[in-house]
Design a protein around this motif. Structure first.
Motif, PDB file in Angstrom:
ATOM      1  N   ARG A   1       3.548   8.729  -6.875  1.00 31.61           N
ATOM      2  CA  ARG A   1       3.490   7.255  -6.756  1.00 31.61           C
ATOM      3  C   ARG A   1       2.305   6.644  -7.499  1.00 31.61           C
ATOM      4  NH1 ARG A   1       6.029   3.406  -3.293  1.00 31.61           N
ATOM      5  NH2 ARG A   1       4.702   1.686  -2.604  1.00 31.61           N
ATOM      6  N   LEU A   4       9.810   2.381  -4.200  1.00 28.64           N
ATOM      7  CA  LEU A   4      10.002   2.457  -2.749  1.00 28.64           C
ATOM      8  C   LEU A   4       9.062   1.490  -2.038  1.00 28.64           C
ATOM      9  CD1 LEU A   4      10.141   6.327  -2.244  1.00 28.64           C
ATOM     10  CD2 LEU A   4      12.053   4.724  -1.991  1.00 28.64           C
ATOM     11  N   SER A   5       9.589   0.786  -1.063  1.00 30.23           N
ATOM     12  CA  SER A   5       8.730  -0.076  -0.252  1.00 30.23           C
ATOM     13  C   SER A   5       7.944   0.816   0.724  1.00 30.23           C
ATOM     14  CB  SER A   5       9.574  -1.072   0.548  1.00 30.23           C
ATOM     15  OG  SER A   5      10.304  -0.390   1.561  1.00 30.23           O
ATOM     16  N   GLN A   6       6.887   0.266   1.282  1.00 31.93           N
ATOM     17  CA  GLN A   6       6.129   1.017   2.283  1.00 31.93           C
ATOM     18  C   GLN A   6       7.026   1.373   3.468  1.00 31.93           C
ATOM     19  OE1 GLN A   6       2.360  -0.565   3.509  1.00 31.93           O
ATOM     20  NE2 GLN A   6       1.536  -0.539   1.440  1.00 31.93           N
ATOM     21  N   ASP A   7       7.894   0.456   3.868  1.00 31.53           N
ATOM     22  CA  ASP A   7       8.799   0.733   4.989  1.00 31.53           C
ATOM     23  C   ASP A   7       9.716   1.913   4.687  1.00 31.53           C
ATOM     24  OD1 ASP A   7       7.724  -1.259   6.577  1.00 31.53           O
ATOM     25  OD2 ASP A   7       9.240  -2.755   6.015  1.00 31.53           O
ATOM     26  N   GLU A   8      10.218   1.990   3.442  1.00 30.06           N
ATOM     27  CA  GLU A   8      11.084   3.116   3.071  1.00 30.06           C
ATOM     28  C   GLU A   8      10.312   4.431   3.105  1.00 30.06           C
ATOM     29  OE1 GLU A   8      14.332   1.706  -0.128  1.00 30.06           O
ATOM     30  OE2 GLU A   8      12.261   1.195  -0.683  1.00 30.06           O
ATOM     31  N   ILE A   9       9.080   4.399   2.644  1.00 27.00           N
ATOM     32  CA  ILE A   9       8.258   5.617   2.669  1.00 27.00           C
ATOM     33  C   ILE A   9       7.991   6.029   4.110  1.00 27.00           C
ATOM     34  CG2 ILE A   9       5.983   6.566   2.120  1.00 27.00           C
ATOM     35  CD1 ILE A   9       6.048   4.800  -0.428  1.00 27.00           C
ATOM     36  N   LYS A  15       9.739   5.355   6.764  1.00 30.83           N
ATOM     37  CA  LYS A  15      10.995   5.799   7.376  1.00 30.83           C
ATOM     38  C   LYS A  15      11.368   7.218   6.946  1.00 30.83           C
ATOM     39  CE  LYS A  15      15.916   4.733   7.333  1.00 30.83           C
ATOM     40  NZ  LYS A  15      16.954   3.926   6.702  1.00 30.83           N
ATOM     41  N   ASN A  16      11.115   7.563   5.675  1.00 26.42           N
ATOM     42  CA  ASN A  16      11.523   8.866   5.165  1.00 26.42           C
ATOM     43  C   ASN A  16      10.461   9.948   5.264  1.00 26.42           C
ATOM     44  OD1 ASN A  16      14.331   8.544   3.915  1.00 26.42           O
ATOM     45  ND2 ASN A  16      13.251   6.728   3.207  1.00 26.42           N
TER      46      ASN A  16
END
Length: 194
Positions: free
Chosen positions: A160, A171-176, A178-179
């Motif tokens: 990143r 990727l958004s922070q929320d996606e990171i 979540k995953n």
């Protein structure tokens, strides 16, 4: 009557700060091996002897420039069920909202080609990641679990922030969170198979 005005930094303190800032810039751009004392002095507009006077060696200057504290969540305030989430949130907050991220960029950029820098990365993770992970799960495998947590964090940081791989940057922070959070959770606690 006494006033508590901040003391103006001495010339010596200003020179040290100037050298340190120049070193950070060059270490970020070129890594440990690509930044010389002469280059750092030129960037700071001082004589190279002044760099040695204040920092004694390139290694000591590098160690100061690359100083980095992850400040991972205190185990007393983070319960086992949310440690993965807490670690990734803290990691993102440092990388995306803190001037101290420069130290980690310096370390990561330099560690692949310089053993001194690689040792500093190992120190950061041994002294900052392992103690947090050791508080959860079986203490006997804390080192292995901390290594897996570090591999996930270092991989994310490399993709990143250093390589800037477009899909990872997008990727958004929320996606990171979540995953990556659940993966860190599993690694940190040893829950499930590692």
């Amino acid at each position: 009557m006494s006033t508590n005005q901040p003391k103006k930094p001495s010339k010596s303190e200003r020179t040290k700060a100037q050298i340190l800032e120049a070193a950070r810039e060059l270490f970020v751009q070129h890594g440990y091996d690509g930044a010389s004392i002469r280059d750092i002095a030129a960037r700071a507009s001082i004589d190279p002897a002044m760099v040695i006077r204040y920092f004694h060696s390139k290694d000591e200057l590098f160690a100061r420039a690359a100083l980095f504290d992850l400040r991972l969540p205190e185990t007393q305030v983070t319960d086992q069920a949310s440690i993965g989430d807490a670690i990734i949130r803290r990691f993102l907050r440092i990388w995306e909202g803190s001037p101290t991220a420069t130290g980690m960029v310096i370390l990561l950029r330099s560690a692949a080609s310089n053993e001194f820098a690689a040792e500093k990365v190992r120190d950061v993770f041994a002294n900052q990641v392992r103690p947090v992970v050791a508080a959860f799960g079986d203490p006997a495998d804390a080192g292995r679990r901390a290594g897996l947590v570090a591999s996930q964090l270092l991989g994310l940081a490399t993709c990143r922030y250093l390589l800037r791989l477009p899909p990872v940057v997008a990727l958004s922070q929320d996606e990171i969170i979540k995953n990556v959070g659940p993966v860190l959770q599993r690694y940190a606690t040893g829950a499930g198979e590692i």
